[in-house]
Motif scaffolding. Structure first.
Motif, short mmCIF file in Angstrom:
data_model
loop_
_atom_site.label_atom_id
_atom_site.label_comp_id
_atom_site.label_asym_id
_atom_site.label_seq_id
_atom_site.Cartn_x
_atom_site.Cartn_y
_atom_site.Cartn_z
N GLU A 192 0.83 -1.20 0.00
CA GLU A 192 0.00 0.00 0.00
C GLU A 192 0.87 1.26 0.00
N GLU A 193 1.92 1.27 0.82
CA GLU A 193 2.79 2.44 0.89
C GLU A 193 3.53 2.65 -0.43
N LEU A 194 3.99 1.55 -1.03
CA LEU A 194 4.69 1.67 -2.30
C LEU A 194 3.75 2.17 -3.39
N ASP A 195 2.54 1.66 -3.44
CA ASP A 195 1.57 2.11 -4.44
C ASP A 195 1.32 3.61 -4.32
N ARG A 196 1.18 4.09 -3.08
CA ARG A 196 0.94 5.52 -2.88
C ARG A 196 2.15 6.34 -3.36
N LEU A 197 3.34 5.83 -3.03
CA LEU A 197 4.55 6.55 -3.43
C LEU A 197 4.71 6.57 -4.95
N LEU A 198 4.46 5.47 -5.60
CA LEU A 198 4.59 5.40 -7.05
C LEU A 198 3.54 6.26 -7.74
N GLU A 199 2.35 6.30 -7.17
CA GLU A 199 1.30 7.15 -7.75
C GLU A 199 1.69 8.62 -7.66
#
Length: 205
Positions: A192-199
């Motif tokens: 979840e944290e990586l998805d937010r960062l990549l977005e």
């Protein structure tokens, strides 16, 4: 923008079993703890990952800490099958990141014996775009040279790179070098944290 995601392997893309490994040999819980304390929990364990000493030499260093465990140490560490177990989340996660247009690399403290004996846990490697195992370059995290080598070898800009690890002190040097970092505490949390960062850090079209 983030172009590359770098994954630690043990504890992130695989399960490093630690004390549970000794259970496979039929030892009681107290004996598993005792063996763990004089092997994997010692600084000598890092010498496996550094790749400069023979396996026999490293086992002798463990034995010197508790000679009464000589036969048990030799028995359990002669082969390391089962020390690292696969995670069924690894390949789907890597593919998910690649579908977002990012490269995926690994940077892991990893030993030659573990690479030899734990191949089933590394089935995700063909999905990746490269990386560094510590034993191959004789450098280990958290020393700066291994992070700098990864950046140099793959022509990465720190500000375009995120590094994921489950050990907090392994994140200090990449942060100092200017990389984004993410502490893995659970699969759900990290993804979840990586998805937010990549977005938030989309590369230009």
């Amino acid at each position: 923008m983030i172009r590359t995601v770098v994954f630690d392997i043990g504890g992130v893309l695989t399960d490093f079993r630690r004390e549970r490994y000794f259970e496979d040999f039929g030892y009681s819980e107290p004996m598993c703890r005792r063996l763990y304390e004089v092997t994997m929990k010692t600084p000598y364990w890092q010498e496996y990952d550094r790749g400069l000493l023979s396996e026999e030499k490293i086992r002798s260093m463990f034995i010197s800490l508790d000679p009464s465990l000589k036969d048990d140490i030799e028995r359990t560490l002669k082969r390391l099958n089962g020390l690292v177990a696969p995670k069924d989340t690894a390949i789907p996660w890597l593919r998910h990141v690649k579908e977002q247009g990012r490269k995926v690399l690994y940077l892991s403290n990893w030993s030659a014996p573990s690479f030899r004996d734990c191949q089933p846990a590394l089935s995700f490697l063909p999905e990746m775009d490269g990386g560094i195992f510590s034993y191959r370059v004789h450098m280990i995290k958290p020393n700066p040279d291994i992070y700098e080598k990864l950046l140099d070898d793959y022509h990465l800009l720190p500000e375009e790179t995120v590094f994921i690890d489950d050990t907090p002190y392994n994140l200090l040097m990449p942060e100092y070098l200017g990389m984004h970092t993410l502490l893995y505490r659970s699969q759900e949390q990290a993804q979840e944290e990586l998805d937010r960062l990549l977005e938030a850090e989309q590369p230009p079209i």
